[in-house]
Structure formats: structure tokens, C-alpha cells
Scaffold this active site. Structure first.
Site, mmCIF file in Angstrom:
data_model
loop_
_atom_site.group_PDB
_atom_site.id
_atom_site.type_symbol
_atom_site.label_atom_id
_atom_site.label_comp_id
_atom_site.label_asym_id
_atom_site.label_seq_id
_atom_site.Cartn_x
_atom_site.Cartn_y
_atom_site.Cartn_z
ATOM 1 N N TYR A 224 0.826 -1.215 0.000
ATOM 2 C CA TYR A 224 0.000 0.000 0.000
ATOM 3 C C TYR A 224 0.850 1.250 0.000
ATOM 4 O O TYR A 224 0.433 2.305 -0.480
ATOM 5 C CB TYR A 224 -1.034 -0.035 1.135
ATOM 6 C CG TYR A 224 -2.119 -0.970 0.711
ATOM 7 C CD1 TYR A 224 -3.081 -0.539 -0.197
ATOM 8 C CD2 TYR A 224 -2.105 -2.302 1.077
ATOM 9 C CE1 TYR A 224 -4.013 -1.415 -0.692
ATOM 10 C CE2 TYR A 224 -3.037 -3.185 0.581
ATOM 11 C CZ TYR A 224 -3.992 -2.737 -0.308
ATOM 12 O OH TYR A 224 -4.895 -3.606 -0.816
ATOM 13 N N HIS A 371 1.209 -11.930 -10.376
ATOM 14 C CA HIS A 371 0.303 -11.013 -9.679
ATOM 15 C C HIS A 371 1.005 -9.701 -9.329
ATOM 16 O O HIS A 371 0.502 -8.630 -9.631
ATOM 17 C CB HIS A 371 -0.243 -11.674 -8.410
ATOM 18 C CG HIS A 371 -0.962 -10.725 -7.501
ATOM 19 N ND1 HIS A 371 -2.182 -10.182 -7.825
ATOM 20 C CD2 HIS A 371 -0.620 -10.190 -6.304
ATOM 21 C CE1 HIS A 371 -2.559 -9.367 -6.854
ATOM 22 N NE2 HIS A 371 -1.624 -9.352 -5.923
ATOM 23 N N ARG A 436 7.898 -20.408 -8.336
ATOM 24 C CA ARG A 436 8.611 -19.152 -8.533
ATOM 25 C C ARG A 436 10.023 -19.330 -7.993
ATOM 26 O O ARG A 436 10.343 -20.363 -7.418
ATOM 27 C CB ARG A 436 7.900 -18.012 -7.802
ATOM 28 C CG ARG A 436 7.949 -18.139 -6.291
ATOM 29 C CD ARG A 436 7.125 -17.083 -5.601
ATOM 30 N NE ARG A 436 7.846 -15.817 -5.501
ATOM 31 C CZ ARG A 436 7.571 -14.886 -4.585
ATOM 32 N NH1 ARG A 436 6.601 -15.087 -3.701
ATOM 33 N NH2 ARG A 436 8.238 -13.762 -4.541
ATOM 34 N N ARG A 437 10.854 -18.318 -8.180
ATOM 35 C CA ARG A 437 12.202 -18.309 -7.624
ATOM 36 C C ARG A 437 12.961 -19.597 -7.927
ATOM 37 O O ARG A 437 13.475 -20.255 -7.024
ATOM 38 C CB ARG A 437 12.136 -18.135 -6.105
ATOM 39 C CG ARG A 437 11.584 -16.805 -5.695
ATOM 40 C CD ARG A 437 11.491 -16.691 -4.202
ATOM 41 N NE ARG A 437 11.518 -15.302 -3.791
ATOM 42 C CZ ARG A 437 11.336 -14.895 -2.543
ATOM 43 N NH1 ARG A 437 11.125 -15.764 -1.595
ATOM 44 N NH2 ARG A 437 11.386 -13.627 -2.251
HETATM 45 C C1 HEM Z 1 12.165 -4.991 -17.109
HETATM 46 C C2 HEM Z 1 11.060 -5.320 -16.480
HETATM 47 C C3 HEM Z 1 10.943 -6.553 -15.629
HETATM 48 C C4 HEM Z 1 11.270 -7.852 -15.930
HETATM 49 C C5 HEM Z 1 11.805 -8.387 -17.242
HETATM 50 C C6 HEM Z 1 11.000 -8.639 -14.745
HETATM 51 C C7 HEM Z 1 11.180 -10.020 -14.646
HETATM 52 C C8 HEM Z 1 11.047 -10.769 -13.499
HETATM 53 C C9 HEM Z 1 11.115 -12.201 -13.402
HETATM 54 C C10 HEM Z 1 11.337 -13.138 -14.585
HETATM 55 C C11 HEM Z 1 10.950 -12.548 -12.095
HETATM 56 C C12 HEM Z 1 10.794 -13.942 -11.516
HETATM 57 C C13 HEM Z 1 11.990 -14.691 -11.184
HETATM 58 C C14 HEM Z 1 11.715 -15.953 -10.413
HETATM 59 O O1 HEM Z 1 10.767 -16.061 -9.614
HETATM 60 O O2 HEM Z 1 12.511 -16.903 -10.595
HETATM 61 C C15 HEM Z 1 10.797 -11.320 -11.353
HETATM 62 C C16 HEM Z 1 10.639 -11.233 -9.981
HETATM 63 C C17 HEM Z 1 10.351 -10.063 -9.303
HETATM 64 N N1 HEM Z 1 10.113 -8.806 -9.855
HETATM 65 FE FE1 HEM Z 1 10.320 -8.310 -11.800
HETATM 66 N N2 HEM Z 1 10.525 -7.809 -13.763
HETATM 67 C C18 HEM Z 1 10.471 -6.527 -14.265
HETATM 68 C C19 HEM Z 1 10.032 -5.389 -13.609
HETATM 69 C C20 HEM Z 1 9.704 -5.336 -12.271
HETATM 70 C C21 HEM Z 1 9.209 -4.166 -11.589
HETATM 71 C C22 HEM Z 1 8.952 -2.810 -12.243
HETATM 72 C C23 HEM Z 1 9.040 -4.515 -10.288
HETATM 73 C C24 HEM Z 1 8.548 -3.695 -9.131
HETATM 74 C C25 HEM Z 1 8.476 -2.398 -9.085
HETATM 75 C C26 HEM Z 1 9.450 -5.901 -10.147
HETATM 76 C C27 HEM Z 1 9.471 -6.604 -8.962
HETATM 77 C C28 HEM Z 1 9.830 -7.930 -8.832
HETATM 78 C C29 HEM Z 1 9.913 -8.619 -7.567
HETATM 79 C C30 HEM Z 1 9.657 -8.004 -6.184
HETATM 80 C C31 HEM Z 1 10.246 -9.957 -7.864
HETATM 81 C C32 HEM Z 1 10.377 -11.107 -6.872
HETATM 82 C C33 HEM Z 1 11.753 -11.470 -6.556
HETATM 83 C C34 HEM Z 1 11.753 -12.673 -5.649
HETATM 84 O O3 HEM Z 1 10.939 -13.593 -5.825
HETATM 85 O O4 HEM Z 1 12.567 -12.662 -4.721
HETATM 86 N N3 HEM Z 1 9.827 -6.368 -11.370
HETATM 87 N N4 HEM Z 1 10.835 -10.245 -12.230
#
Ligand code: HEM
Ligand SMILES: [Cu+2]
Length: 547
Positions: A224, A371, A436-437
Site C-alpha cells: 500500500y 500477480h 517461482r524463484r
Molecule cells: C524490465 C522489467 C521486468 C522484468 C523483465 C522482470 C522479470 C522478473 C522475473 C522473470 C521474475 C521472476 C523470477 C523468479 O521467480 O525466478 C521477477 C521477480 C520479481 N520482480 Fe520483476 N521484472 C520486471 C520489472 C519489475 C518491476 C517494475 C518490479 C517492481 C516495481 C518488479 C518486482 C519484482 C519482484 C519483487 C520480484 C520477486 C523477486 C523474488 O521472488 O525474490 N519487477 N521479475
């Protein structure tokens, strides 16, 4: 001649935050791209980089750093616009920036050296270098200092304007800060009393149940904290951009009060499958979570009511004719509008996640990642992009040119399409049970594991489009900061006249009342579980380094 929309000192300080936000956003986007490509089987990382290392960098930089820097910068600028900032506030703003920046550099350094691949949730018993925890704590402390600067500006304003309701934007800043101060107490306690002493080796083990409770005490209101600034833009800036009015001053304030009350005592909805917390308490949190649907629905209602009023004033007919009259060619509107559309499926997904039984289906699958990419990664991020397009030139005394509008629309489209593909694939894979992860894996060429690969590839394609969009966004930001023609850009802030504001019930700005009710709700929902986790503590866990 250059004309900044607010005074130079406030403008420079706010800009420092916004530009820093985009700097770290760029690194985070690169990490995101790599994750997508690795999982999709397109590339293999070199020996010296670990998948979980870039995953940590991405989560921390996007979820914690980009958002917090941007929010503080936007809030300061909006306050300077609505009530002006005293000198002390600007000083505290700079001090907060220094502490936040220093903390971020510390955290990023430990991630880079491979001492902190604990992901952005830093769940115990995964154990990072103490400097990672200290760096992250400094990020929070810096935000407290910045918040103190805003609070000072607000109290000064109230002293000079006794018995007046504050401007809506300023009210929303203060509501968000109340939430942030209370929420961060949880994570600060986790850091100071548990993780930091444990990672220094002063204590041998950690109480895992308690640490996760404290984390989610902070972790849910964190979402939030991201969303309320986006809503502040939807309530105050978007109406002005499209030539409309704030739909209702009191409704908007009630929405923010509800967020204060209902976004903290709900953290267990992230821990529905976790042992150590009884079902009864989980149900209390789930019930309160469903209450949060209400203020979001109210926001959707009043946003679209404003759109309808504007459309009808421009001669729209029929039930939905007003959609045709909205200024889609204006990036200041188009980007947040796309964000609003993303929020519709995102909200529905949230209700699914919090529903006990359905949570079992999606828990820890990549559905969850899908999500939050359409909530914070789309609804919030697109709104922040839309804000940046006018905020940067307006603080610099430059023009938001036609070309920049066009480049912004293209950038927004890339983000929208990329996110639809990437998050769509993530949601779908989650329903198939894909975790995930996880680094690239075919689960020893198991037929089931292999059958997931086509969706992983789709996810990677979405990631590439998103990365292109991120690069475009940064180029646009640099252009508007340094190269756009000197001139004036409006700071769009719909303001109600004092007369209208004074009709808003006084109690809505009586913070003591709301903080007291919040304290009561926290006591009810967290009091016993936290007491129980301390008194009947599980056996402590030694630290683990799984990477
Ligand atoms: C260039 C744009 C982006 C791409 C290509 C991208 C791609 C990804 C992918 C593939 C994962 C999953 C990895 C996994 O679970 O193995 C991930 C996790 C995540 N992304 Fe992004 N994402 C993008 C932008 C963003 C933005 C704008 C935010 C938040 C403002 C964000 C926040 C997160 C978070 C918090 C995770 C979780 C990390 C974790 O599980 O520890 N992402 N992203
Ligand atoms: Cu939550």
C-alpha cells in the site's frame, strides 16, 4: 526563460530522488531481463553470477529501492506545490537521500559480492552478511528522515492555517506516512533484534516464526505504500490533466483512512500455508484483507466517475461513450490509465490469493510473481512513469515536447504489451504448478518439466519487451532532465477550493483517532500471535547459506 513549477531548492531535492529511482530501476530492469532469459533457457549465466544473486538484486532494487526513492521525490514535490516546504524540510530531504543512498549502495555491494542472495524478503534461516541487513535498515531509516521533513512541513502549515483541512495531496502524503512509520516498525524490530545480532554471530539461532511474522507486518502495508502514491496521482493529477475535477474530497480521504486501518493487520494472508500460526488467526487476517477491497473499489468508482464527467462535458453520449473522449495521445494520462486497467485483473488476483483454499493452489508458484508484476510492476510502475513525464521537466523548467509525448506513448505500449505477455505466462504457469524463484531447470528432463518450457520462453519474450521499454523510459527521463527545450511544464494538481475542503468532516484529519483505532486492530490481530511466537518459541534455527 526557464520556469520551474516549484522553488529551486525543493525542485532539486525532489529531482535527486526521482533520478536516483530511475538509476536503480535501470539496474533492476537488466536483472529482470536476465532472469527471464535464464528461465526461458535462452542464455546461461557465467560461472561467477548466481541466479539467486540477480533475483535478489532485482527484487530489492525494484520492490524496495526504485519505489521508495520515487515516492519520496514525488511526495516532496507535491507538498512543495500544495503547501510549500520550509528550509528545514528541504534539509531533511537531502539528509534522507544521503542515508537512503548509502544504505542502498551497502545492500547492493553485499549482493554483488555474493554474500546476500537471500532475496528481497530475506527470510530466515537464509543468512546474509550483516552489512546487507544494515544497508537495508539504513534505506528505511533514510525514508524516516525524509518523512520527518514532510511531517515538519505539514505541522508548520497547520500551525499557520488553524482549523483548515489540508490540501488533498498533502493529506494523502501524511496518511501514507502514518502507514509507513507504523509498518516499518515491524521490519525494524526484525532487523535490530533478530537478523543483525544473529548475522554478526552474537546469537546462534533465530526464531523463524517470529521473524516472518514481523516481516509480513511490514510486507503487506509495503504494497500500500507503493499503491497510495499512485492513487494520490489518480485522485489529484489525472483529473487535472484531463480537465476534470476531484470527484469527492471526503471520499478520497475516507479511502486513505481505510488503507491506514486495513493494510497492516492482514499480513498472515502471505503466510497461509505456514506452520506456527493457528488457522483462527489466519482467518482474522483474511477477513480484514477482504475489507481492503472496499477502498480500492471506491477509487475505481471515483476515477471512472471523473472520466465520465469529463467525457460528457465534451459531448459524449451513451453509457460508455465517454471512453472515446479521453486524451489517449497525452502520455501523462495514457500511462496511468493503462496502469488503472491493469489494476482490474490485479485486484481480482489479489482476492484469489487471499482466499484460503485458492491460495493453496497458487502459493509459491510463479502465479504470485505474475500477480505483483501487474500490481506494482504495472499499475504502480506505469503511473510512476506517467508522473515522471511531467514531473521531471516541470521541476527542471523544461518542456514536455510533442516528441517526448510520442516516445512516452511508445514506451507505455511496450511496457503494457510486455507485461501482458510476461505476467500472462506467469499466471498461467502458476496454475500448472510452476514454482517461482527457480533457476533454469527441466527437472531432469521430466515430461512435465519439459512441457512448461514453452511458457517460460513466452515469459522471456515479455521480459525482452519490458526491458526495451525500461531503456526507452530512462532515455526519455534523461532527455527531459537535460536536453528538452527550456520552458514551462504544468504541475497538474487538481485542488479543491477551501470552501469545498471545509465541508469535509474534521475527524478525517484527526490522526490521533485513526492511529488509536489502528493500534487496537493491530493488538487484536497480532497481539496474541506475536506473544505466542515469543513465549512458545520454536527451536531456534542456525543460519543457512544455500547458494
Ligand atoms: C524490465 C522489467 C521486468 C522484468 C523483465 C522482470 C522479470 C522478473 C522475473 C522473470 C521474475 C521472476 C523470477 C523468479 O521467480 O525466478 C521477477 C521477480 C520479481 N520482480 Fe520483476 N521484472 C520486471 C520489472 C519489475 C518491476 C517494475 C518490479 C517492481 C516495481 C518488479 C518486482 C519484482 C519482484 C519483487 C520480484 C520477486 C523477486 C523474488 O521472488 O525474490 N519487477 N521479475
Ligand atoms: Cu499482502
Amino acid at each position: 526563460m526557464s520556469t520551474r513549477s516549484i522553488d529551486r531548492r525543493s525542485a532539486e531535492m525532489s529531482l535527486a530522488y526521482v533520478l536516483t529511482a530511475f538509476f536503480f530501476f535501470g539496474i533492476g530492469a537488466l536483472a529482470g531481463l536476465l532472469q527471464g532469459l535464464v528461465r526461458g533457457g535462452v542464455i546461461t549465466l557465467p560461472e561467477w553470477i548466481n541466479y539467486y544473486q540477480i533475483l535478489t538484486a532485482h527484487g530489492v532494487l525494484m520492490g524496495l529501492v526504485f519505489t521508495t526513492f520515487f515516492i519520496v521525490g514525488f511526495f516532496y514535490a507535491g507538498m512543495a506545490k500544495t503547501i510549500t516546504l520550509p528550509k528545514l524540510s528541504v534539509k531533511l530531504g537531502w539528509l534522507g537521500w544521503v542515508v537512503m543512498f548509502f544504505g542502498t549502495v551497502m545492500a547492493v555491494a553485499t549482493i554483488s559480492t555474493g554474500e546476500a542472495s537471500v532475496m528481497y524478503t530475506f527470510y530466515a534461516p537464509l543468512k546474509a552478511s550483516p552489512w546487507f541487513y544494515i544497508g537495508s535498515t539504513l534505506l528505511v531509516i533514510g525514508s524516516w528522515i525524509a518523512g520527518a521533513g514532510m511531517t515538519y512541513a505539514y505541522t508548520q502549515w497547520r500551525k499557520q492555517n488553524t482549523n483548515q483541512r489540508s490540501p488533498l495531496f498533502t493529506f494523502m502524503v501524511m496518511a501514507t506516512l502514518v502507514l509507513w512509520y507504523v509498518a516499518t516498525l515491524g521490519v525494524a524490530a526484525e532487523m535490530l533484534f533478530q537478523l543483525i545480532p544473529w548475522s554478526f554471530g552474537w546469537t546462534d539461532t533465530v526464531n523463524v516464526v517470529l521473524s516472518r511474522m514481523l516481516f509480513w507486518f511490514f510486507g503487506h502495508p509495503l504494497v500500500y505504500f507503493w499503491l497510495m502514491p499512485a492513487y494520490a496521482a489518480w485522485y489529484n493529477c489525472v483529473p487535472k490533466i484531463i480537465g476534470g475535477k476531484i470527484f469527492s474530497d471526503s471520499l478520497a480521504r475516507v479511502v486513505f483512512i481505510l488503507f491506514i486501518l486495513l493494510s497492516i493487520p492482514v499480513g498472515f494472508h502471505h503466510q497461509l500455508t505456514e506452520a506456527g500460526i493457528s488457522e483462527k488467526w489466519k482467518i482474522v487476517h483474511v477477513a480484514l484483507t477482504l475489507g481492503v477491497v472496499l477502498p480500492s473499489m471506491m477509487t475505481a468508482f471515483s476515477s471512472f466517475a471523473t472520466f465520465e464527467a469529463v467525457g460528457r462535458a465534451k459531448g459524449a453520449r451513451g453509457v460508455f461513450g465517454f471512453f472515446k473522449k479521453l486524451p489517449y495521445g497525452d502520455v501523462r494520462f495514457f500511462a496511468p490509465f493503462m496502469g488503472m486497467l491493469f489494476f482490474i485483473p490485479a485486484g481480482i488476483g489479489g482476492i484469489i490469493n487471499t482466499s484460503n483454499q485458492m491460495n493453496v493452489v497458487v502459493h509459491n508458484t510463479i502465479w504470485v510473481t505474475g500477480h505483483f508484476h501487474i500490481t506494482v510492476g504495472a499499475a504502480v510502475a506505469l503511473t510512476f512513469f506517467g508522473i515522471a513525464y511531467w514531473l521531471i521537466p516541470s521541476l527542471m523548467g523544461r518542456q514536455l515536447t510533442k516528441g517526448a509525448h510520442r516516445a512516452g506513448i511508445i514506451q507505455t505500449l511496450f511496457w503494457t504489451v510486455g507485461m501482458l505477455i510476461m505476467s500472462g505466462a506467469m499466471h498461467f504457469m502458476g496454475l500448472l504448478g510452476v514454482p517461482r524463484r527457480t533457476d533454469y531447470t527441466t527437472y531432469m528432463d521430466d515430461p512435465l518439466g519439459l512441457s512448461w518450457m514453452k511458457y517460460e520462453t513466452l515469459m522471456a519474450i515479455g521480459g525482452v519487451l519490458l526491458f526495451i521499454s525500461a531503456v526507452l523510459m530512462i532515455c526519455n527521463a534523461i532527455y527531459l532532465w537535460k536536453f528538452a527545450p527550456v520552458g514551462e511544464t504544468e504541475f497538474p494538481m487538481a485542488e479543491n477550493s477551501l470552501e469545498v475542503r471545509q465541508q469535509t468532516p474534521r475527524i478525517l484529519e484527526n490522526w490521533k483517532v485513526w492511529i488509536a483505532i489502528l493500534a487496537f486492530l493491530i493488538l487484536v490481530s497480532y497481539g496474541y500471535p506475536i506473544y505466542d511466537a515469543i513465549v512458545h518459541a520454536p527451536p531456534g534455527a542456525p543460519g543457512m547459506k544455500t547458494w
